[in-house]
Design a protein around this motif. Structure first.
Motif, PDB file in Angstrom:
ATOM      1  N   PRO B 170       0.667  -1.188   0.004  1.00 13.72           N
ATOM      2  CA  PRO B 170      -0.046  -0.095  -0.163  1.00 13.72           C
ATOM      3  C   PRO B 170       0.898   1.319  -0.228  1.00 13.72           C
ATOM      4  CG  PRO B 170      -0.296  -1.273   1.972  1.00 13.72           C
ATOM      5  CD  PRO B 170       0.548  -2.270   1.095  1.00 13.72           C
ATOM      6  N   LEU B 173       2.203   1.676  -3.515  1.00 11.70           N
ATOM      7  CA  LEU B 173       1.109   2.273  -4.383  1.00 11.70           C
ATOM      8  C   LEU B 173       0.667   3.855  -4.162  1.00 11.70           C
ATOM      9  CD1 LEU B 173      -0.925   1.561  -6.699  1.00 11.70           C
ATOM     10  CD2 LEU B 173      -2.234   0.446  -5.110  1.00 11.70           C
ATOM     11  N   ASP B 177       0.662   6.325  -7.117  1.00 14.99           N
ATOM     12  CA  ASP B 177      -0.322   6.842  -7.651  1.00 14.99           C
ATOM     13  C   ASP B 177      -1.433   6.745  -6.749  1.00 14.99           C
ATOM     14  OD1 ASP B 177      -2.547   7.242  -9.536  1.00 14.99           O
ATOM     15  OD2 ASP B 177      -1.877   5.555 -10.867  1.00 14.99           O
ATOM     16  N   GLU B 179      -4.417   8.657  -6.895  1.00 16.91           N
ATOM     17  CA  GLU B 179      -5.509   8.452  -7.414  1.00 16.91           C
ATOM     18  C   GLU B 179      -5.853   7.098  -7.591  1.00 16.91           C
ATOM     19  OE1 GLU B 179      -6.032  11.234 -10.665  1.00 16.91           O
ATOM     20  OE2 GLU B 179      -5.786  12.950  -9.572  1.00 16.91           O
ATOM     21  N   PHE B 180      -5.192   6.217  -8.130  1.00 13.55           N
ATOM     22  CA  PHE B 180      -5.522   5.101  -8.564  1.00 13.55           C
ATOM     23  C   PHE B 180      -5.790   4.228  -7.282  1.00 13.55           C
ATOM     24  CE2 PHE B 180      -4.359   0.454  -9.074  1.00 13.55           C
ATOM     25  CZ  PHE B 180      -5.318   0.325  -9.979  1.00 13.55           C
ATOM     26  N   ALA B 182      -6.660   5.447  -4.333  1.00  9.86           N
ATOM     27  CA  ALA B 182      -8.182   5.864  -3.740  1.00  9.86           C
ATOM     28  C   ALA B 182      -9.013   5.069  -4.396  1.00  9.86           C
ATOM     29  CB  ALA B 182      -8.051   7.424  -3.902  1.00  9.86           C
ATOM     30  N   GLY B 183      -9.058   5.301  -5.832  1.00 10.29           N
ATOM     31  CA  GLY B 183     -10.399   4.690  -6.697  1.00 10.29           C
ATOM     32  C   GLY B 183     -10.167   3.233  -6.570  1.00 10.29           C
ATOM     33  N   ALA B 184      -9.400   2.478  -5.992  1.00 16.09           N
ATOM     34  CA  ALA B 184      -9.462   1.131  -5.575  1.00 16.09           C
ATOM     35  C   ALA B 184      -9.953   0.816  -4.486  1.00 16.09           C
ATOM     36  CB  ALA B 184      -8.049   0.509  -5.823  1.00 16.09           C
ATOM     37  N   GLY B 185     -10.262   1.932  -3.523  1.00 18.09           N
ATOM     38  CA  GLY B 185     -10.802   1.814  -2.309  1.00 18.09           C
ATOM     39  C   GLY B 185      -9.823   1.906  -1.022  1.00 18.09           C
TER      40      GLY B 185
END
Lengths: 264, 399
Positions: B170, B173, B177, B179-180, B182-185
């Motif tokens: 984590p 990541l 990135d 944004e990615f 956060a988008g992946a939860g």
């Protein structure tokens, strides 16, 4: 006042479809400081469709996507996915951020970036196994980048970087693909490769939603449009909603008449 | 004496301190890599300077409770609390005001450090407690360190290292990135908080050995040095851990040879030596490798240009080109082309013509993107494709 606006902007009969929609947004407002970037927007994305989110610069296209995903905290609004709160459906959603949003000198290989799409499976401690690597390579192959697996990401061209991002989203094996300007600043070969992959996903019944900026290609690439200029301007199939009148309303004087004539 | 220290022959305490310092260095190098890659390196400076008031206050509290005020766990707890408050201030200022993070760091760092110095001065005038030695928290010292202290440091370092390894996915990541992630939860703020928390833990654990002024160097320098050697996060973390461990080990051993040698500065100097070596000698990203690559590239460009000039019968004016051509055996001393030179020139010209045709044809767009004036077309196309391309060459060129 708030209620009135929501109703005016809203789509009441669509509420029946909300339960099936991969992404349904109600009354979403996002503001940077005091000026709303997205104001009281309702949107219901159709399952199995390819939808373009279009609108002029600064119209809130990317913001809408980010807020729907919870990357930016909205001031108000409710987002559901397949009839449930979005947080419960994240495993069915893949997101491709804008290429410019990351540091491309980061010490990572193309393969490692695609493996990031498998983090949900890998969790904190599981080892990366050959089966994960095979999965990642096959995703790279779908975007024509399998020969680059061991390259450092900084050595890629803009178009190649975009394809790697798409491969990472493919590795997430989702039902809904959200892409933020996937065609921005890429070469023609990459644009062709990306649209081919998106159409392939669509043919498999996946839902694709992309922020798009090139009006000329909208009818070729997409079957539905969502036009936004801070508030919702139009939503529907390309035939219904991608009209000169709607574009004029969204873009105002910023759109050359010739371009409207061409697309209309 | 130095040799004895390095092979851990200076007695039980010194040995334990050296091992503790090595563990601390490994943990600091690994943790610092994520700060560095996430571009949050300076936050650790705010954290470390914010520890000082906590050290002073913890001393006062312990004296007030009847102790001598020197118990290391108590002092570390105090420093952790005040560093945590400093960290909260930095993130609060960044989030709720228009000030950027660097300004917030500067403000918090100086205010907390100033307050800490005032407290230490007050402590000097106190009649009770054993205040001597509190200044060693500024620059670090292994002199007079107890077995218990070394144990606290070793266990602390090992714990932080384990947590860093558990959270590596984590954290990298989010650093790459957000944004990615956060988008992946992923809960991005919580992961960043964990990253800062680990840096805070390293700072607190390392206070006694490295000192608060220089601990930031142990977090950042190994990571920066390691970045030169690898293009993969996992490897950078490992190498940074190794560099940090080496610095900690050698620094503590050297400082144990003389009572007056402060540990922190020596550890930092060793880390800096590792950084200098990496900067110069690392393959790929090191300065020497970059210079060498540049000269090689320049040579290829000059020779290609020289060959094309030969083939089209144009004079070569540039001295460097002439010299390189002569050295490659393509022209004689008087500037006349040799047989090899003429053959190579014809080949270069053919290659260039082929490229021209390729690039003017939209069908070959993907291949044309690889044109850089140097790559031979044979390495891009197959024999059949080349033959097809040659059919449109006119006049026919034959080698």
């Amino acid at each position: 006042m708030q209620l009135e606006l929501a109703t005016k902007n809203g789509d009441r009969q669509a509420d029946n479809n909300t339960a099936h929609s991969p992404l349904a947004i109600r009354g979403l407002t996002v503001s940077y400081g005091q000026k709303p970037a997205v104001f009281s927007v309702d949107a219901t994305f159709e399952p199995g469709a390819m939808t373009a989110i279009i609108g002029p610069n600064g119209a809130g296209k990317s913001t809408l996507l980010k807020a729907a995903l919870g990357i930016i905290k909205p001031l108000s609004g409710r987002v559901t996915s397949y009839g449930q709160p979005l947080a419960k459906q994240r495993h069915r959603i893949a997101y491709v951020p804008q290429r410019a949003s990351v540091d491309w000198d980061f010490p990572t290989r193309v393969l490692d970036v695609v493996l990031m799409g498998l983090y949900r499976q890998l969790g904190l401690l599981k080892r990366v196994r050959p089966l994960h690597i095979e999965a990642a390579i096959s995703c790279l192959a779908r975007v024509g980048m399998e020969g680059f697996a061991n390259r450092q990401i900084g050595q890629l061209s803009g178009g190649q970087q975009q394809r790697v991002f798409l491969a990472r989203a493919l590795a997430q094996t989702a039902d809904l693909y959200l892409l933020d300007e996937p065609f921005a600043g890429v070469d023609a070969a990459t644009e062709k490769a990306i649209i081919a992959v998106l159409k392939e996903l669509n043919a498999q019944g996946k839902t694709v939603v992309a922020v798009h900026h090139d009006l000329a290609t909208v009818p070729d690439y997409f079957d539905r449009v969502f036009i936004i200029n801070t508030t919702r301007v139009a939503e529907g199939t390309v035939e219904e909603a991608f009209t000169p009148a709607a574009l004029q309303e969204a873009y105002g004087g910023r759109l050359a008449t010739a371009q409207i004539a061409m697309t209309g | 004496m130095l040799w004895q220290a390095l092979v851990l022959q200076l007695g039980y305490n010194a040995t334990l301190v050296t091992i503790g310092s090595c563990l601390l260095g490994i943990a600091a190098g690994a943790t610092g890599t994520f700060l560095f890659l996430g571009k949050r390196a300076l936050v650790s400076d705010a954290i470390s300077h914010s520890t000082l008031p906590g050290v002073g206050l913890a001393f006062m509290v312990m004296v007030a409770l009847g102790g001598d005020g020197r118990a290391l766990p108590g002092l570390l707890l105090g420093s952790a609390i005040s560093a945590g408050i400093g960290l909260l201030f930095v993130s609060w200022i960044t989030r709720h005001t228009r000030l950027a993070e660097d300004a917030a760091i500067g403000a918090v760092l100086s205010v907390f450090f100033g307050f800490g110095i005032v407290l230490l001065t007050v402590i000097q005038t106190m009649s009770s407690g054993r205040q001597a030695g509190l200044e060693s928290f500024l620059l670090g010292s292994t002199a007079g360190m107890l077995w218990n202290d070394a144990l606290v440091i070793s266990i602390g370092g090992a714990l932080v290292l384990a947590l860093t390894l558990i959270l590596r996915r984590p954290m990298s990541l989010v650093a790459f990135d957000r944004e990615f992630a956060a988008g992946a939860g992923m809960n991005v703020p919580r992961i960043e908080l964990a990253m800062m928390g680990l840096a805070l833990a390293i700072t607190v654990v390392g206070l006694k050995i490295v000192g608060l002024i220089l601990i930031v160097a142990l977090l950042i320098i190994p990571a920066v040095a390691a970045r030169f050697w690898s293009n993969r996060v996992g490897h950078v973390v490992l190498i940074a851990g190794a560099f940090g461990g080496l610095s900690g080990y050698a620094g503590a051993a050297i400082s144990a040879t003389a009572p007056a040698l402060p540990t922190g500065p020596i550890i930092v100097l060793i880390a800096f030596a590792l950084f200098t070596i990496s900067l110069l000698a690392a393959p790929g990203r090191g300065i020497l490798a970059v210079i060498l690559r540049h000269f090689r590239f320049q040579r290829r460009v000059h020779i290609r240009q020289g060959l094309l000039a030969l083939a089209t019968g144009q004079p070569i004016y540039e001295r460097l080109t002439l010299r390189l051509m002569r050295r490659a055996g393509f022209v004689r001393r008087d500037g006349v082309a040799t047989d090899t030179g003429r053959a190579q020139a014809a080949k270069a010209l053919l290659d260039e013509r082929r490229w021209q045709i390729l690039r003017s044809n939209a069908r070959h767009e993907a291949a044309a993107a690889r044109y850089d004036g140097l790559t031979p077309l044979e390495s891009v196309l197959t024999e059949d494709q080349l033959a097809e391309l040659d059919s449109s060459l006119s006049p026919k060129v034959v080698i």
